[in-house]
Design a protein around this motif. Structure first.
Motif, PDB file in Angstrom:
ATOM      1  N   THR A 107       1.311  12.630  50.915  1.00  0.00           N
ATOM      2  CA  THR A 107       0.061  12.197  50.067  1.00  0.00           C
ATOM      3  C   THR A 107      -0.715  10.786  50.376  1.00  0.00           C
ATOM      4  OG1 THR A 107       1.854  11.506  48.533  1.00  0.00           O
ATOM      5  CG2 THR A 107       0.937  13.476  47.784  1.00  0.00           C
ATOM      6  N   SER A 154       5.492   8.720  57.647  1.00  0.00           N
ATOM      7  CA  SER A 154       5.678   7.494  58.262  1.00  0.00           C
ATOM      8  C   SER A 154       6.996   7.275  58.181  1.00  0.00           C
ATOM      9  CB  SER A 154       5.096   6.255  57.360  1.00  0.00           C
ATOM     10  OG  SER A 154       5.639   6.283  56.056  1.00  0.00           O
ATOM     11  N   SER A 205       9.243  10.241  47.513  1.00  0.00           N
ATOM     12  CA  SER A 205       7.978   9.800  47.929  1.00  0.00           C
ATOM     13  C   SER A 205       8.329   8.784  49.251  1.00  0.00           C
ATOM     14  CB  SER A 205       7.258   8.840  46.841  1.00  0.00           C
ATOM     15  OG  SER A 205       6.572   7.667  47.831  1.00  0.00           O
ATOM     16  N   THR A 207       6.737   6.270  50.383  1.00  0.00           N
ATOM     17  CA  THR A 207       6.448   4.925  50.081  1.00  0.00           C
ATOM     18  C   THR A 207       7.750   4.343  49.336  1.00  0.00           C
ATOM     19  OG1 THR A 207       4.036   5.380  49.703  1.00  0.00           O
ATOM     20  CG2 THR A 207       4.762   3.514  48.707  1.00  0.00           C
TER      21      THR A 207
HETATM   22  P1  PGA Z   1       4.396   9.515  50.194  1.00  0.00           P
HETATM   23  O1  PGA Z   1       4.722   9.048  51.483  1.00  0.00           O
HETATM   24  O2  PGA Z   1       3.019   9.657  49.970  1.00  0.00           O
HETATM   25  O3  PGA Z   1       5.536  10.483  49.850  1.00  0.00           O
HETATM   26  O4  PGA Z   1       4.774   8.225  49.303  1.00  0.00           O
HETATM   27  C1  PGA Z   1       4.283   8.110  52.143  1.00  0.00           C
HETATM   28  C2  PGA Z   1       4.830   7.891  53.581  1.00  0.00           C
HETATM   29  O5  PGA Z   1       5.558   8.659  54.005  1.00  0.00           O
HETATM   30  O6  PGA Z   1       4.615   6.539  53.915  1.00  0.00           O
END
Ligand code: PGA
Length: 305
Positions: A107, A154, A205, A207
């Motif tokens: 996302t 990431s 996520s 993040t």
């Molecule tokens: P996310 O991923 O949108 O699931 O938080 C972001 C990431 O992989 O840094």
């Protein structure tokens, strides 16, 4: 299957009939197709047998097409036209001018990936792009199923054979509303920041994954007030004074930062990077390779801010 399907066996017969119609005689049609006259006559006879009706009559030197013959000629034109268009389409695909590029991105990557796609699609105007967006665990699942050409993460999933290229820094920064008590302070200790009510991304996520690992190593606990499954919703919640958060700086740079400030917290930002990933050992389409090459060159330059 109808008699016609079964017996108008070859495109060649349709081609012959079309040549006969357009050239006006068996001799001229044979010349056009580099065949002998008996071969042409025999194939046309077979076609007429398959149709079950005469396709043309010969009056001296003049050919007269029957109604059935004209109907077959019209269909032959359509069929052969479609086949030649298909041929061109396939040639384009081989030359990567067309086709579908399938991308699945986390996302947070949705803020900059579209900026990469714009110039790429301009260069290859017949390319379709399918962009899937989901949180890290959702995109890992797509990667397991091998559904896409490329993935953007990431934090690479462990235990999978992957080819990856790092292409952009992804700093995770502390954000607060403009009028926050800590706004403007220098080198706020991480432990002090952690006491503020915190708005956390959902489990799954990337993040959150990065944040939890980073803080655990420094033995810092957050004061989590709320879990929110969207960067935008977190930003709005921060603006409205519900708390602070740590998000990718891309959510601010490309997604707007009105009403928000980045706090100067010691030990932040968390330095992470974006990777373009594909399963190793998979055959890549010419188009996928073109995208990879584009990203390595122009794409990197485009995102350098
Ligand atoms: P996310 O991923 O949108 O699931 O938080 C972001 C990431 O992989 O840094």
């Amino acid at each position: 299957m109808s008699r016609l399907h079964a017996h108008i066996g070859t495109f060649r017969q349709l081609e012959l009939l079309l040549a006969l119609h357009d050239a006006g005689s068996v001799k001229a049609a044979a010349e056009r197709l580099h065949l002998t006259q008996p071969t042409v006559s025999m194939q046309l006879k077979k076609l007429a047998e398959a149709v079950g009706m005469p396709l043309y009559e010969q009056f001296g030197r003049r050919l007269h097409f029957t109604e059935a013959g004209l109907a077959v000629v019209a269909t032959a034109r359509q069929v052969l036209g479609s086949v030649s268009r298909l041929d061109m389409q396939l040639a384009d695909l081989r030359g990567m001018k067309a086709g579908t590029l399938k991308l699945a991105v986390v996302t947070t990557a949705k803020y900059f990936v579209p900026h990469l796609l714009g110039p790429f699609c301009e260069r290859f105007p017949h390319v379709d792009v399918e962009l899937n967006v989901g949180n890290r665990s959702h995109i890992i699942e797509r990667l397991r199923q091998g559904e896409d050409d490329f993935y953007v993460f990431s934090h690479l999933p462990a235990g999978m054979a992957l080819e990856s290229t790092e292409f952009l820094p992804n700093p995770l920064v502390a954000i607060a509303p403009e009028n926050h008590a800590l706004a403007g302070q220098k080198s706020i200790p991480l432990k002090r920041f952690a006491r503020e009510p915190f708005l956390m991304r959902e489990p799954g996520s990337g993040t959150r994954y990065a944040l939890e690992r980073y803080l655990a190593r420094r033995q810092v606990d957050l004061n989590v007030r709320m879990t929110i499954e969207s960067n935008e919703a977190i930003k709005h919640a921060v603006m409205s004074g519900l708390g602070v958060s740590i998000l990718s700086s891309h959510t601010l740079a490309f997604g707007g930062d009105a009403g928000l400030v980045v706090l100067d917290v010691a030990q932040l930002p968390i330095p992470t990077h974006w990777y373009l990933v594909r399963p190793s050992g998979k055959a890549h389409s010419v188009l996928a390779q073109a995208f990879f090459d584009y990203l390595e060159t122009d794409g990197r330059a485009l995102l350098r801010v």
